[in-house]
Design a protein around this motif. Structure first.
Motif, PDB file in Angstrom:
ATOM      1  N   LYS A 179       0.802  -1.224   0.000  1.00 39.46           N
ATOM      2  CA  LYS A 179       0.000   0.000   0.000  1.00 39.46           C
ATOM      3  C   LYS A 179       0.835   1.274   0.000  1.00 39.46           C
ATOM      4  O   LYS A 179       0.604   2.180  -0.808  1.00 39.46           O
ATOM      5  CB  LYS A 179      -0.947   0.007   1.198  1.00 39.46           C
ATOM      6  N   ASP A 180       1.789   1.395   0.915  1.00 43.43           N
ATOM      7  CA  ASP A 180       2.535   2.647   1.037  1.00 43.43           C
ATOM      8  C   ASP A 180       3.315   2.952  -0.239  1.00 43.43           C
ATOM      9  O   ASP A 180       3.320   4.087  -0.725  1.00 43.43           O
ATOM     10  CB  ASP A 180       3.481   2.594   2.235  1.00 43.43           C
ATOM     11  N   THR A 181       3.974   1.947  -0.793  1.00 45.32           N
ATOM     12  CA  THR A 181       4.768   2.153  -2.011  1.00 45.32           C
ATOM     13  C   THR A 181       3.875   2.516  -3.184  1.00 45.32           C
ATOM     14  O   THR A 181       4.121   3.511  -3.897  1.00 45.32           O
ATOM     15  CB  THR A 181       5.567   0.887  -2.344  1.00 45.32           C
ATOM     16  N   VAL A 182       2.844   1.731  -3.424  1.00 42.67           N
ATOM     17  CA  VAL A 182       1.961   1.978  -4.565  1.00 42.67           C
ATOM     18  C   VAL A 182       1.261   3.323  -4.428  1.00 42.67           C
ATOM     19  O   VAL A 182       1.171   4.096  -5.391  1.00 42.67           O
ATOM     20  CB  VAL A 182       0.950   0.826  -4.704  1.00 42.67           C
ATOM     21  N   SER A 183       0.794   3.632  -3.233  1.00 45.80           N
ATOM     22  CA  SER A 183       0.097   4.900  -3.014  1.00 45.80           C
ATOM     23  C   SER A 183       1.002   6.100  -3.257  1.00 45.80           C
ATOM     24  O   SER A 183       0.544   7.147  -3.723  1.00 45.80           O
ATOM     25  CB  SER A 183      -0.469   4.955  -1.592  1.00 45.80           C
ATOM     26  N   GLU A 184       2.285   5.953  -2.947  1.00 41.25           N
ATOM     27  CA  GLU A 184       3.228   7.055  -3.157  1.00 41.25           C
ATOM     28  C   GLU A 184       3.510   7.276  -4.638  1.00 41.25           C
ATOM     29  O   GLU A 184       3.773   8.412  -5.065  1.00 41.25           O
ATOM     30  CB  GLU A 184       4.523   6.771  -2.401  1.00 41.25           C
ATOM     31  N   LEU A 185       3.449   6.221  -5.426  1.00 38.86           N
ATOM     32  CA  LEU A 185       3.755   6.335  -6.849  1.00 38.86           C
ATOM     33  C   LEU A 185       2.548   6.714  -7.703  1.00 38.86           C
ATOM     34  O   LEU A 185       2.702   7.225  -8.817  1.00 38.86           O
ATOM     35  CB  LEU A 185       4.337   5.010  -7.360  1.00 38.86           C
ATOM     36  N   ILE A 186       1.351   6.488  -7.203  1.00 34.75           N
ATOM     37  CA  ILE A 186       0.140   6.722  -8.001  1.00 34.75           C
ATOM     38  C   ILE A 186      -0.040   8.176  -8.437  1.00 34.75           C
ATOM     39  O   ILE A 186      -0.343   8.434  -9.615  1.00 34.75           O
ATOM     40  CB  ILE A 186      -1.098   6.210  -7.240  1.00 34.75           C
ATOM     41  N   PRO A 187       0.096   9.178  -7.555  1.00 35.61           N
ATOM     42  CA  PRO A 187      -0.210  10.548  -7.982  1.00 35.61           C
ATOM     43  C   PRO A 187       0.610  11.017  -9.180  1.00 35.61           C
ATOM     44  O   PRO A 187       0.059  11.645 -10.102  1.00 35.61           O
ATOM     45  CB  PRO A 187       0.092  11.389  -6.726  1.00 35.61           C
ATOM     46  N   ALA A 188       1.907  10.725  -9.189  1.00 40.46           N
ATOM     47  CA  ALA A 188       2.725  11.157 -10.318  1.00 40.46           C
ATOM     48  C   ALA A 188       2.330  10.403 -11.587  1.00 40.46           C
ATOM     49  O   ALA A 188       2.326  10.979 -12.684  1.00 40.46           O
ATOM     50  CB  ALA A 188       4.208  10.927 -10.008  1.00 40.46           C
ATOM     51  N   PHE A 189       1.985   9.128 -11.458  1.00 40.73           N
ATOM     52  CA  PHE A 189       1.524   8.356 -12.615  1.00 40.73           C
ATOM     53  C   PHE A 189       0.239   8.964 -13.177  1.00 40.73           C
ATOM     54  O   PHE A 189       0.088   9.119 -14.393  1.00 40.73           O
ATOM     55  CB  PHE A 189       1.293   6.904 -12.218  1.00 40.73           C
ATOM     56  N   GLU A 190      -0.691   9.307 -12.292  1.00 41.46           N
ATOM     57  CA  GLU A 190      -1.953   9.888 -12.742  1.00 41.46           C
ATOM     58  C   GLU A 190      -1.731  11.215 -13.463  1.00 41.46           C
ATOM     59  O   GLU A 190      -2.321  11.471 -14.530  1.00 41.46           O
ATOM     60  CB  GLU A 190      -2.890  10.092 -11.554  1.00 41.46           C
ATOM     61  N   LYS A 191      -0.864  12.034 -12.909  1.00 40.42           N
ATOM     62  CA  LYS A 191      -0.600  13.336 -13.508  1.00 40.42           C
ATOM     63  C   LYS A 191       0.050  13.192 -14.874  1.00 40.42           C
ATOM     64  O   LYS A 191      -0.273  13.920 -15.823  1.00 40.42           O
ATOM     65  CB  LYS A 191       0.297  14.161 -12.580  1.00 40.42           C
ATOM     66  N   ALA A 192       0.968  12.249 -14.999  1.00 36.29           N
ATOM     67  CA  ALA A 192       1.702  12.082 -16.247  1.00 36.29           C
ATOM     68  C   ALA A 192       0.870  11.396 -17.330  1.00 36.29           C
ATOM     69  O   ALA A 192       0.981  11.730 -18.508  1.00 36.29           O
ATOM     70  CB  ALA A 192       2.979  11.284 -16.002  1.00 36.29           C
ATOM     71  N   SER A 193       0.047  10.446 -16.930  1.00 30.74           N
ATOM     72  CA  SER A 193      -0.645   9.611 -17.907  1.00 30.74           C
ATOM     73  C   SER A 193      -2.048  10.071 -18.230  1.00 30.74           C
ATOM     74  O   SER A 193      -2.596   9.737 -19.281  1.00 30.74           O
ATOM     75  CB  SER A 193      -0.715   8.164 -17.393  1.00 30.74           C
ATOM     76  N   GLY A 194      -2.671  10.808 -17.323  1.00 29.38           N
ATOM     77  CA  GLY A 194      -4.078  11.161 -17.484  1.00 29.38           C
ATOM     78  C   GLY A 194      -5.014  10.095 -16.964  1.00 29.38           C
ATOM     79  O   GLY A 194      -6.221  10.310 -16.869  1.00 29.38           O
ATOM     80  N   HIS A 195      -4.468   8.924 -16.624  1.00 24.77           N
ATOM     81  CA  HIS A 195      -5.289   7.863 -16.052  1.00 24.77           C
ATOM     82  C   HIS A 195      -5.602   8.180 -14.587  1.00 24.77           C
ATOM     83  O   HIS A 195      -4.888   8.948 -13.932  1.00 24.77           O
ATOM     84  CB  HIS A 195      -4.563   6.519 -16.104  1.00 24.77           C
ATOM     85  N   LYS A 196      -6.654   7.574 -14.076  1.00 25.96           N
ATOM     86  CA  LYS A 196      -6.984   7.657 -12.653  1.00 25.96           C
ATOM     87  C   LYS A 196      -6.923   6.250 -12.083  1.00 25.96           C
ATOM     88  O   LYS A 196      -7.442   5.311 -12.685  1.00 25.96           O
ATOM     89  CB  LYS A 196      -8.384   8.241 -12.440  1.00 25.96           C
ATOM     90  N   VAL A 197      -6.262   6.101 -10.950  1.00 20.02           N
ATOM     91  CA  VAL A 197      -6.144   4.795 -10.310  1.00 20.02           C
ATOM     92  C   VAL A 197      -7.103   4.732  -9.130  1.00 20.02           C
ATOM     93  O   VAL A 197      -7.039   5.553  -8.214  1.00 20.02           O
ATOM     94  CB  VAL A 197      -4.706   4.524  -9.827  1.00 20.02           C
ATOM     95  N   ILE A 198      -8.007   3.784  -9.178  1.00 20.05           N
ATOM     96  CA  ILE A 198      -8.938   3.543  -8.075  1.00 20.05           C
ATOM     97  C   ILE A 198      -8.418   2.322  -7.328  1.00 20.05           C
ATOM     98  O   ILE A 198      -8.575   1.188  -7.785  1.00 20.05           O
ATOM     99  CB  ILE A 198     -10.360   3.313  -8.603  1.00 20.05           C
ATOM    100  N   ALA A 199      -7.768   2.579  -6.209  1.00 20.52           N
ATOM    101  CA  ALA A 199      -7.033   1.515  -5.507  1.00 20.52           C
ATOM    102  C   ALA A 199      -7.799   0.994  -4.300  1.00 20.52           C
ATOM    103  O   ALA A 199      -8.355   1.774  -3.507  1.00 20.52           O
ATOM    104  CB  ALA A 199      -5.662   2.024  -5.075  1.00 20.52           C
TER     105      ALA A 199
END
Length: 249
Positions: free
Chosen positions: A34-54
């Motif tokens: 959780k901690d690792t994935v949650s930390e990486l999600i915001p930058a991925f969302e900003k860069a890709s335009g995708h939204k991650v529903i975790a």
């Protein structure tokens, strides 16, 4: 801050190619990730335009969710579980990607005496002295009774084992004073507030668990899911993984 800048820069380079086809990516992950994935999600969302529903849950709960037919685009759990899901056809063939690995750690409540756990014998003494022992409801829970039997103290300690209720973890039991010592995946202990992390299980008592990602056969957005997995294995992920008490791969 420097780590966050690196994450954003590398994620941007990795994920921007898929930005034209934004999707809502449904992710089901084990609590240890959780901690690792949650930390990486915001930058991925900003860069890709995708939204991650975790959604993060225990290993047994992940099995139940998939057995019930819940649909996700990415599943992150132990490599053993990923292999089982692949065998059952729940995940697309060849979609396993190893992400991170961690061992089991030991903790006590902040301010409590810190017992010696530097050797199997020392840990044995600490566990025998504890009135109650916390263990997670996730992956490590299945190993702890076997470890206690290996130490020759199962009869004295198994009755003292206590699992947190759904939605809680071993640190919650520690901070409330319900257990004296807690055993859980190190990544779920190392930054938890209100506890003192003592370190990993000593010597050959340790069991390292590999966490892997898989793409469900029924995924709605498999390409976007693969873009996310690529980021989770990219150069930006390694320092985040280590910061959260795990090792890459």
């Amino acid at each position: 801050m420097r780590r966050a800048v690196l994450v954003a820069a590398v994620v941007l380079a990795t994920a921007s190619a898929s930005a034209a086809h934004a999707a809502d990516i449904a992710l089901l992950g084990a609590g240890a990730s959780k901690d690792t994935v949650s930390e990486l999600i915001p930058a991925f969302e900003k860069a890709s335009g995708h939204k991650v529903i975790a959604t993060f849950d225990t290993g047994p709960a992940i099995r139940k969710r998939l057995a019930a037919g819940e649909i996700y685009d990415v599943v992150i759990t132990t490599s053993t579980e990923i292999d089982a899901f692949l065998k059952d056809g729940k995940l697309a063939a060849g979609s396993r990607t190893d992400l991170m690995k961690t061992g089991i750690g030991v903790a006590v409540r902040a301010g409590a005496p810190r017992p010696d756990i530097s050797s199997p014998e020392a840990l044995k003494r600490a566990l025998l002295a504890a009135k109650a022992i916390g263990r997670s409801a996730g992956t490590s829970a299945e190993y702890i009774p076997a470890m206690l039997a290996h130490l020759g103290i199962a009869d004295q300690t198994v009755p003292r084992l206590k699992q947190p209720p759904p939605g809680q973890q071993v640190p919650d039991l520690l901070t409330r004073g319900e257990v004296d010592i807690g055993l859980q995946q190190a990544s779920e202990l190392i930054h938890a507030p209100g506890i003192a992390y003592l370190g990993p299980l000593p010597g050959d008592l340790q069991r390292v668990t590999v966490y892997a990602a898989g793409i469900p056969a029924a995924a709605r957005h498999p390409e976007a899911a693969r873009a996310l997995v690529e980021v989770l294995t990219g150069p930006a992920a390694a320092p985040v993984i280590r910061h959260n008490g795990m090792d890459p791969g």
